[in-house]
Every structure is written in structure tokens, then in C-alpha cells.
Scaffold this active site. Structure first.
Site, PDB file in Angstrom:
ATOM      1  N   GLU A  99      -8.978 -30.551   8.021  1.00 15.07           N
ATOM      2  CA  GLU A  99      -9.134 -30.084   6.643  1.00 15.07           C
ATOM      3  C   GLU A  99      -7.781 -30.099   5.937  1.00 15.07           C
ATOM      4  O   GLU A  99      -6.771 -29.693   6.510  1.00 15.07           O
ATOM      5  CB  GLU A  99      -9.708 -28.667   6.658  1.00 15.07           C
ATOM      6  N   GLU A 103      -7.494 -13.966   9.257  1.00 13.40           N
ATOM      7  CA  GLU A 103      -8.847 -14.373   9.625  1.00 13.40           C
ATOM      8  C   GLU A 103      -9.184 -14.066  11.080  1.00 13.40           C
ATOM      9  O   GLU A 103     -10.178 -14.553  11.614  1.00 13.40           O
ATOM     10  CB  GLU A 103      -9.038 -15.855   9.311  1.00 13.40           C
ATOM     11  N   ARG A 112     -13.364 -16.949   2.766  1.00 13.52           N
ATOM     12  CA  ARG A 112     -11.987 -16.943   2.280  1.00 13.52           C
ATOM     13  C   ARG A 112     -11.177 -16.003   3.172  1.00 13.52           C
ATOM     14  O   ARG A 112     -11.730 -15.224   3.947  1.00 13.52           O
ATOM     15  CB  ARG A 112     -11.899 -16.459   0.824  1.00 13.52           C
ATOM     16  N   LYS A 120     -17.439 -22.131   8.535  1.00 14.47           N
ATOM     17  CA  LYS A 120     -16.077 -21.720   8.859  1.00 14.47           C
ATOM     18  C   LYS A 120     -15.922 -20.280   8.383  1.00 14.47           C
ATOM     19  O   LYS A 120     -15.879 -20.021   7.186  1.00 14.47           O
ATOM     20  CB  LYS A 120     -15.090 -22.645   8.142  1.00 14.47           C
ATOM     21  N   LYS A 122     -16.759 -23.375  -0.929  1.00 19.61           N
ATOM     22  CA  LYS A 122     -16.379 -21.977  -1.135  1.00 19.61           C
ATOM     23  C   LYS A 122     -16.960 -21.517  -2.465  1.00 19.61           C
ATOM     24  O   LYS A 122     -16.600 -22.038  -3.519  1.00 19.61           O
ATOM     25  CB  LYS A 122     -14.855 -21.829  -1.148  1.00 19.61           C
TER      26      LYS A 122
END
Length: 431
Positions: free
Chosen positions: A285, A205, A366, A388, A337
Site C-alpha cells: 500500500e 493501531e 483509521r 485492514k 476509508k
């Protein structure tokens, strides 16, 4: 004129070089919409199923030709002739056609591609920006970005168990300023890591993936980077983590290899609480494993008044599972998501339920992403307030940030950045 006349799909590659599905929906008017589907690395066991071919001689078994064939065959046969403006009807047709609880017949990747491409085609037909088509005239809140700048867990080959260490520029006056702050902190962190001899390669990411002595050291590096960039930890920049605890939960215990610890649920909660007391950590999270329901309840009781407790793997964007969590006091926030549930309509239903129960919502990417920036529009459409979508490098992540810049420009003075509201809610900067 908004009638669907063709549905086309193709196999493309995501940010990890794995195949994924891209769909194009064309209308009688000549307008069309395209959407690409993301894929996760750390996944909840109850997520909707993405269909993979399983042929080890092709893309190591990860091909999606079956999903593509389903789109161009059975799905196209059933939705061609439908009105793209009737999103709920299209999505319900997809759900009924699949006929399974977890979408394992047609594949959630096939269904989601069609669902999102239909929404884009409809927005293009009307001539509206996607965020406004999805959310209406009151869609105006620019989200606080959760920027992943140190990776661990399943997202990086290092010794950190916590999967994501993130910064949240809550003190910025606008989204564009928040993005600038994040970029400056990111580059300062890179310089600090390099100066100490750490590798500055990045994870899936876009965050750095150094081998560090402890999770504490990761927090300390981030605090130094914030200060070196000229910002104040807490009042201007808060911290968030994704523990992804399901990935190291075995036999009822949490196995932290990087810390050489094996913790009970209560001990894991205490370990996380300690970080919130020493750092401006306002969001956690998946601090508990998806199967540790009692641990989730205990964590929510102990920390829920002062920390955002975000459920990802535990809820998997599923309204039925979320309803149970609301009833039983699990978490106070949900990660959204799209590909966990498989259609736009079901995603919107989940968000409505969460907001009705007083849960905050975080729209999420994702780890396997594409250049598609649908979630940027979705975050503004829903006035979610938080997004996010990775770090400050890799174009698959920056595509979302850049789209938010465009939306902020489009909204002009009507746009509201959510950061100051979060800072006020968590008492950041107060004496």
C-alpha cells in the site's frame, strides 16, 4: 414510519484521546442508529476535510464542537422529515448543503456521522443486520484481515520508515481460524521481541513499535513469529505492508532515515521489489507518494502482475481521482476509508467503480478509531474480501474483528472466507 424525526450529535474521544463526532439519528418508528467517526494520522492531501475548532485552549485545538453544532443545527434542519431508507437522497442532501468540493464548510466528520447513523437507523427499522441491509442477500464473503503487527512511520516513535508490517492468514479455512492464527502469531512475536531486549509497547493501531536495525529485521522477526506459532509463511500466512511513502517523499526523492538512504522513484520501486522476492509479500500500500504519479505508473507496470498495489493517499476513496488512476494505469487495488470522502453513498460509488475496473478493494480503519464497528459490516456487505483494521490488541481494533466473528456466526454455512481465493490468486503454496 422510517421518517427521520431527530438528529443529535456529541463530542466523544477516539483511540488517541482526541475528540471526534458521534451522531444519533432517530426515526418516527422509535428506531435509531448511532455512528462514531474515525480520524487519520497520515492523510492524503485531497481527503475530505474534518472540521476542527482550532481553539488551542481546548483539546489543543482539536475539539469538534463546530462539527457537532453543524449536525444539530443546519444539517438536522435539512434532513429531519426525510426517509432514512432513501440513503442516496439523504447523502445528496448533505453534499448539496455543504456545497464544497472537500466538505470543508460543514465538515466531513459531521456529514459522515449523519450518513452512517442514518444507515444504521434504517437497518434497525427493517430489522436486518447492517451488513445485509447495505449489501443485500448475496453479502456472504468474510474478509481476509490485514493484521498490523509491527508499526513504524507516523504510527510509532521508532526508526522504521515503513508505517505498517502486516500478516494475512490466507491459509485459514474460516475467518475465526484466521483470527486465531493472527493472535497466536502476535503473541509469539511479542515473546521474540522481548527475548531480544526490545520494547514491546504498541503503536496507534496495536502493533509493536521496536527500534530495529533495518526493515529487513522487521520482516525476519515476523517470519520467525509465524514459524514459531506453527504456521508456514506463504502458503498459510502472507505478508503485506503500508509504506505510507508520502510521509518521507521530499523534493522528488524518498528519504529513508532508518536506512540512511535517499532514493529515486525507480530505486524505491526496486527496494520494495527486493522484499517481494525474498519474503511472501503480496500487497504493498502507498509504495509511492501521492504526488509521484509517474512512480505509481512505473510500479504498477513492474509489480502489478504479481503484487497487489494498493492506493490509499493517491486515491483518497474519491471516484473522480480513481477514474483518472484507472485510465492512466495507476495501482490495481484501492483502500476504502469512509472518512476520506465523507458519505456512505460516495464510498459505495467508489467501490463499484473499482470493482468494474478489476481493482481489488480493502476496507480500512483509521489510526484514530472508536468502538464503532461499521467497517466490519461494510466489508461483508460489499464482499470486499479484505479488511485492514489493526493488530490483535486495543479494543478499538478488536471491536471490528469481534463483529466479524458475529457476522460469520450469523451467516453460518453460507459464509465464505476469502483467504483460499487469495492464496490461489497469488500462487501461494505452489511448488
Amino acid at each position: 414510519m422510517s421518517t427521520i424525526v431527530s438528529v443529535w450529535a456529541r463530542e466523544i474521544l477516539d483511540s488517541r484521546g482526541n475528540p471526534t463526532v458521534e451522531v444519533e439519528v432517530s426515526l418516527e418508528s422509535g428506531h435509531s442508529g448511532r455512528a462514531a467517526v474515525p480520524s487519520g494520522a497520515s492523510t492524503g492531501s485531497r481527503e475530505a476535510l474534518e472540521l476542527r475548532d482550532g481553539d488551542k485552549g481546548r483539546y489543543l485545538g482539536k475539539g469538534v464542537e463546530k462539527a457537532v453544532d453543524n449536525v444539530m443545527g443546519e444539517i438536522a434542519e435539512n434532513i429531519v422529515g426525510m426517509d432514512a431508507l432513501r440513503q442516496v437522497a439523504v447523502d445528496n442532501a448533505l453534499i448539496d448543503l455543504d456545497g464544497t468540493d472537500n466538505k470543508d464548510r460543514l465538515g466531513a466528520n459531521a456529514m459522515l456521522g449523519v450518513s452512517l447513523a442514518t444507515a444504521r437507523a434504517a437497518a434497525n427499522f427493517i430489522g436486518m443486520p447492517l451488513y445485509q441491509y447495505l449489501g443485500g442477500i448475496n453479502s456472504k464473503v468474510l474478509p481476509v484481515p490485514m493484521m498490523n503487527i509491527i508499526n513504524g512511520g507516523e504510527h510509532a516513535p521508532n526508526n522504521l520508515d515503513i508505517q505498517e508490517f502486516m500478516i494475512m492468514p490466507v491459509g485459514a479455512p474460516t475467518f475465526s481460524e484466521a483470527l486465531r492464527m493472527g493472535a497466536e502469531i502476535f503473541h509469539n512475536l511479542k515473546a521474540l521481541l522481548a527475548a531480544d531486549g526490545h520494547v514491546t509497547s504498541v503503536g496507534d493501531e496495536g502493533g509493536f513499535a521496536p527500534n530495529l536495525k533495518s526493515h529487513d529485521e522487521a520482516f525476519r522477526y515476523i517470519m520467525r513469529a509465524i514459524e514459531t506459532a506453527g504456521y508456514i509463511p506463504g502458503s498459510e500466512v502472507a505478508l503485506a505492508i503500508d509504506a505510507a511513502a508520502s510521509e518521507f517523499y521530499k523534493d522528488g526523492k524518498y528519504h529513508l532515515k532508518g536506512e540512511n538512504k535517499v532514493l529515486s522513484s525507480s530505486e524505491m520501486i526496486d527496494w520494495l521489489m527486493d522484499f517481494t522476492q525474498r519474503y511472501p509479500l503480496i500487497s504493498i500500500e502507498d509504495g509511492m507518494a501521492e504526488g509521484d504519479w509517474e512512480g505509481w505508473q512505473e510500479m504498477t507496470v513492474k509489480m502489478g502482475d504479481s503484487v497487489q498495489i494498493v492506493g490509499d493517499d493517491v486515491f483518497v476513496t474519491n471516484p473522480d481521482i480513481l477514474a483518472q488512476g484507472i485510465d492512466e494505469g495507476v495501482a490495481n487495488s484501492i483502500l476504502i476509508k469512509l472518512n476520506q470522502i465523507g458519505t456512505l453513498t460516495e464510498t459505495l460509488d467508489t467501490v463499484e467503480m473499482a470493482k468494474g475496473a478489476g481493482y481489488t478493494t480493502v476496507i480500512s480503519h483509521r489510526s484514530g478509531e472508536t468502538e464503532d464497528h461499521f467497517i466490519a459490516d461494510l466489508a461483508v456487505a460489499l464482499n470486499a474480501g479484505q479488511i485492514k483494521t489493526g493488530s490483535l490488541c486495543r479494543s478499538d481494533r478488536l471491536a471490528k474483528y469481534n463483529q466479524l466473528l458475529r457476522i460469520e456466526e450469523d451467516l453460518d454455512d453460507e459464509g465464505i472466507y476469502f483467504g483460499p481465493y487469495m492464496a490461489s490468486h497469488f500462487g501461494l503454496g505452489e511448488e
